[in-house]
Enzyme design. Structure first.
Site, PDB file in Angstrom:
ATOM      1  N   LYS A  42     -10.302 -12.951 -16.060  1.00  0.00           N
ATOM      2  CA  LYS A  42     -11.117 -11.835 -15.650  1.00  0.00           C
ATOM      3  C   LYS A  42     -11.946 -11.269 -16.808  1.00  0.00           C
ATOM      4  O   LYS A  42     -13.031 -10.736 -16.601  1.00  0.00           O
ATOM      5  CB  LYS A  42     -10.216 -10.698 -15.112  1.00  0.00           C
ATOM      6  CG  LYS A  42      -9.488 -11.037 -13.851  1.00  0.00           C
ATOM      7  CD  LYS A  42      -8.667  -9.812 -13.454  1.00  0.00           C
ATOM      8  CE  LYS A  42      -7.810 -10.110 -12.242  1.00  0.00           C
ATOM      9  NZ  LYS A  42      -6.879  -9.002 -11.962  1.00  0.00           N
ATOM     10  N   GLY A  43     -11.432 -11.314 -18.026  1.00  0.00           N
ATOM     11  CA  GLY A  43     -11.958 -10.498 -19.124  1.00  0.00           C
ATOM     12  C   GLY A  43     -13.421 -10.636 -19.470  1.00  0.00           C
ATOM     13  O   GLY A  43     -14.024  -9.697 -19.962  1.00  0.00           O
ATOM     14  N   GLU A  98     -16.553 -16.605 -23.260  1.00  0.00           N
ATOM     15  CA  GLU A  98     -15.219 -15.993 -23.292  1.00  0.00           C
ATOM     16  C   GLU A  98     -15.307 -14.618 -23.947  1.00  0.00           C
ATOM     17  O   GLU A  98     -16.180 -14.374 -24.785  1.00  0.00           O
ATOM     18  CB  GLU A  98     -14.282 -16.934 -24.075  1.00  0.00           C
ATOM     19  CG  GLU A  98     -12.872 -16.449 -24.304  1.00  0.00           C
ATOM     20  CD  GLU A  98     -12.054 -16.267 -23.031  1.00  0.00           C
ATOM     21  OE1 GLU A  98     -12.423 -15.408 -22.202  1.00  0.00           O
ATOM     22  OE2 GLU A  98     -11.040 -16.962 -22.882  1.00  0.00           O
ATOM     23  N   ASP A  99     -14.410 -13.729 -23.571  1.00  0.00           N
ATOM     24  CA  ASP A  99     -14.401 -12.396 -24.188  1.00  0.00           C
ATOM     25  C   ASP A  99     -13.752 -12.418 -25.559  1.00  0.00           C
ATOM     26  O   ASP A  99     -14.285 -11.888 -26.526  1.00  0.00           O
ATOM     27  CB  ASP A  99     -13.708 -11.368 -23.267  1.00  0.00           C
ATOM     28  CG  ASP A  99     -12.347 -11.842 -22.785  1.00  0.00           C
ATOM     29  OD1 ASP A  99     -11.987 -13.018 -23.043  1.00  0.00           O
ATOM     30  OD2 ASP A  99     -11.627 -11.056 -22.147  1.00  0.00           O
ATOM     31  N   ASP A 102      -7.840 -15.310 -29.355  1.00  0.00           N
ATOM     32  CA  ASP A 102      -6.760 -14.716 -30.145  1.00  0.00           C
ATOM     33  C   ASP A 102      -5.949 -15.872 -30.754  1.00  0.00           C
ATOM     34  O   ASP A 102      -6.320 -16.420 -31.796  1.00  0.00           O
ATOM     35  CB  ASP A 102      -5.945 -13.837 -29.191  1.00  0.00           C
ATOM     36  CG  ASP A 102      -4.815 -13.093 -29.864  1.00  0.00           C
ATOM     37  OD1 ASP A 102      -4.698 -13.140 -31.091  1.00  0.00           O
ATOM     38  OD2 ASP A 102      -4.031 -12.443 -29.142  1.00  0.00           O
ATOM     39  N   LYS A 130     -10.211 -13.474 -33.356  1.00  0.00           N
ATOM     40  CA  LYS A 130      -9.223 -12.986 -34.334  1.00  0.00           C
ATOM     41  C   LYS A 130      -8.784 -14.170 -35.189  1.00  0.00           C
ATOM     42  O   LYS A 130      -7.791 -14.835 -34.873  1.00  0.00           O
ATOM     43  CB  LYS A 130      -8.008 -12.408 -33.609  1.00  0.00           C
ATOM     44  CG  LYS A 130      -8.292 -11.228 -32.707  1.00  0.00           C
ATOM     45  CD  LYS A 130      -6.992 -10.738 -32.073  1.00  0.00           C
ATOM     46  CE  LYS A 130      -7.221  -9.624 -31.104  1.00  0.00           C
ATOM     47  NZ  LYS A 130      -5.990  -9.233 -30.387  1.00  0.00           N
ATOM     48  N   PHE A 151      -5.013  -5.066 -31.101  1.00  0.00           N
ATOM     49  CA  PHE A 151      -5.219  -5.287 -29.672  1.00  0.00           C
ATOM     50  C   PHE A 151      -6.335  -4.364 -29.201  1.00  0.00           C
ATOM     51  O   PHE A 151      -6.259  -3.149 -29.371  1.00  0.00           O
ATOM     52  CB  PHE A 151      -3.929  -4.994 -28.905  1.00  0.00           C
ATOM     53  CG  PHE A 151      -4.010  -5.390 -27.459  1.00  0.00           C
ATOM     54  CD1 PHE A 151      -3.786  -6.695 -27.072  1.00  0.00           C
ATOM     55  CD2 PHE A 151      -4.326  -4.447 -26.485  1.00  0.00           C
ATOM     56  CE1 PHE A 151      -3.872  -7.076 -25.734  1.00  0.00           C
ATOM     57  CE2 PHE A 151      -4.420  -4.817 -25.145  1.00  0.00           C
ATOM     58  CZ  PHE A 151      -4.186  -6.133 -24.774  1.00  0.00           C
ATOM     59  N   VAL A 152      -7.382  -4.961 -28.640  1.00  0.00           N
ATOM     60  CA  VAL A 152      -8.542  -4.162 -28.248  1.00  0.00           C
ATOM     61  C   VAL A 152      -8.711  -4.123 -26.722  1.00  0.00           C
ATOM     62  O   VAL A 152      -8.224  -5.006 -26.012  1.00  0.00           O
ATOM     63  CB  VAL A 152      -9.837  -4.705 -28.906  1.00  0.00           C
ATOM     64  CG1 VAL A 152      -9.808  -4.507 -30.411  1.00  0.00           C
ATOM     65  CG2 VAL A 152     -10.060  -6.172 -28.562  1.00  0.00           C
ATOM     66  N   ASP A 158      -8.811  -5.563 -20.772  1.00  0.00           N
ATOM     67  CA  ASP A 158      -7.900  -4.569 -20.201  1.00  0.00           C
ATOM     68  C   ASP A 158      -6.604  -4.435 -20.982  1.00  0.00           C
ATOM     69  O   ASP A 158      -6.252  -5.282 -21.807  1.00  0.00           O
ATOM     70  CB  ASP A 158      -7.554  -4.945 -18.762  1.00  0.00           C
ATOM     71  CG  ASP A 158      -6.535  -6.094 -18.717  1.00  0.00           C
ATOM     72  OD1 ASP A 158      -6.717  -7.087 -19.441  1.00  0.00           O
ATOM     73  OD2 ASP A 158      -5.554  -5.977 -17.972  1.00  0.00           O
ATOM     74  N   ARG A 164     -11.189  -1.787 -18.432  1.00  0.00           N
ATOM     75  CA  ARG A 164     -12.259  -2.797 -18.373  1.00  0.00           C
ATOM     76  C   ARG A 164     -13.628  -2.136 -18.274  1.00  0.00           C
ATOM     77  O   ARG A 164     -14.637  -2.712 -18.652  1.00  0.00           O
ATOM     78  CB  ARG A 164     -12.061  -3.710 -17.153  1.00  0.00           C
ATOM     79  CG  ARG A 164     -10.853  -4.615 -17.242  1.00  0.00           C
ATOM     80  CD  ARG A 164     -10.952  -5.710 -16.182  1.00  0.00           C
ATOM     81  NE  ARG A 164      -9.671  -6.349 -15.916  1.00  0.00           N
ATOM     82  CZ  ARG A 164      -9.166  -7.354 -16.627  1.00  0.00           C
ATOM     83  NH1 ARG A 164      -9.820  -7.821 -17.657  1.00  0.00           N
ATOM     84  NH2 ARG A 164      -8.009  -7.890 -16.305  1.00  0.00           N
TER      85      ARG A 164
HETATM   86  P1  5GP Z   1      -5.235 -16.553 -26.606  1.00  0.00           P
HETATM   87  O1  5GP Z   1      -4.799 -17.663 -25.721  1.00  0.00           O
HETATM   88  O2  5GP Z   1      -6.427 -16.878 -27.466  1.00  0.00           O
HETATM   89  O3  5GP Z   1      -4.085 -16.025 -27.433  1.00  0.00           O
HETATM   90  O4  5GP Z   1      -5.596 -15.338 -25.713  1.00  0.00           O
HETATM   91  C1  5GP Z   1      -6.670 -15.335 -24.901  1.00  0.00           C
HETATM   92  C2  5GP Z   1      -6.585 -14.244 -23.868  1.00  0.00           C
HETATM   93  O5  5GP Z   1      -5.643 -13.227 -24.227  1.00  0.00           O
HETATM   94  C3  5GP Z   1      -7.914 -13.549 -23.778  1.00  0.00           C
HETATM   95  O6  5GP Z   1      -8.766 -14.200 -22.880  1.00  0.00           O
HETATM   96  C4  5GP Z   1      -7.497 -12.162 -23.307  1.00  0.00           C
HETATM   97  O7  5GP Z   1      -7.345 -12.151 -21.926  1.00  0.00           O
HETATM   98  C5  5GP Z   1      -6.131 -11.943 -23.954  1.00  0.00           C
HETATM   99  N1  5GP Z   1      -6.231 -11.203 -25.211  1.00  0.00           N
HETATM  100  C6  5GP Z   1      -6.096 -11.670 -26.474  1.00  0.00           C
HETATM  101  N2  5GP Z   1      -6.277 -10.698 -27.384  1.00  0.00           N
HETATM  102  C7  5GP Z   1      -6.547  -9.580 -26.674  1.00  0.00           C
HETATM  103  C8  5GP Z   1      -6.845  -8.222 -27.052  1.00  0.00           C
HETATM  104  O8  5GP Z   1      -6.926  -7.820 -28.219  1.00  0.00           O
HETATM  105  N3  5GP Z   1      -7.082  -7.381 -26.016  1.00  0.00           N
HETATM  106  C9  5GP Z   1      -7.036  -7.746 -24.709  1.00  0.00           C
HETATM  107  N4  5GP Z   1      -7.272  -6.810 -23.797  1.00  0.00           N
HETATM  108  N5  5GP Z   1      -6.760  -9.000 -24.323  1.00  0.00           N
HETATM  109  C10 5GP Z   1      -6.520  -9.908 -25.299  1.00  0.00           C
END
Ligand code: 5GP
Length: 176
Positions: A42-43, A98-99, A102, A130, A151-152, A158, A164
């Site tokens: 969704k992000g 992608e938003d 992480d 990140k 964490f943002v 969200d 959001r």
């Molecule tokens: P990853 O697989 O890279 O660890 O995480 C990806 C997903 O985790 C992102 O698409 C998002 O939905 C969520 N996510 C990671 N870091 C953050 C953050 O700082 N804030 C929020 N709201 N979601 C995050």
């Protein structure tokens, strides 16, 4: 439930300027081509909607749903496909929008999944990244802002379904 607003980390005007810069770079790199832009739900829908409207090229939109977090604020590493694309990608110039990246595990899963569909090219554009949290090898072609491990929320992102709709990227200072 607290009604305190998250502290501003990246204000609305900075996001707007960055989106214009990213769109200009993408339009230059893909000049003469047609793009398939993939919105990762969704992000990324807020970022996606703003970015595609600034890309001055023929473009079609696709939507894919991925979920990895539930209500937690740390990556579980487990990725679930909640909604698939409706069109094939074979021979297309695909950009994943992608938003946030992480740990990178979600993006790694998505890149592998989409590569198997044989696009002509595949690139990744993320608004937020990140670098210190990255747990895998990943090529990110377009990056808006680099963050620490905080964490943002906001601008599509969200916490437990909330925030959001904030027009800026913010940090939660207290438990909500
Ligand atoms: P990853 O697989 O890279 O660890 O995480 C990806 C997903 O985790 C992102 O698409 C998002 O939905 C969520 N996510 C990671 N870091 C953050 C953050 O700082 N804030 C929020 N709201 N979601 C995050």
């Amino acid at each position: 439930m607290s009604h305190e607003l998250p502290k501003v980390l990246i204000p609305e005007n900075k996001i707007k300027q960055k989106i214009q810069d990213l769109a200009t770079e993408i339009a230059f790199d893909y000049r003469g081509k047609e793009i398939t832009a993939i919105c990762v739900l969704k992000g990324s829908y807020v970022f996606f909607a703003d970015l595609i409207r600034k890309i001055d090229l023929p473009l079609s939109c696709e939507f894919i749903g991925l979920s990895s977090y539930g209500d937690k604020t740390e990556s579980s590493g487990e990725v679930k496909l909640t909604l698939d694309l409706t069109e094939p990608l074979q021979g297309r110039h695909v950009i994943i929008i992608e938003d946030i990246v992480d740990s990178g595990l979600t993006m790694q899963y998505l890149v592998n999944n989409l590569k198997a569909r044989k696009p002509a090219t595949l690139k990744v554009c993320t608004l937020l990244h990140k670098p210190d949290a990255l747990q895998c090898e990943l090529q990110l072609d377009y990056v808006g802002f680099k963050l620490g491990r905080e964490f943002v929320v906001g601008y599509g992102l969200d916490y437990a379904g909330r925030f959001r709709n904030l027009p800026y990227i913010g940090i939660l200072e207290h438990e909500h």
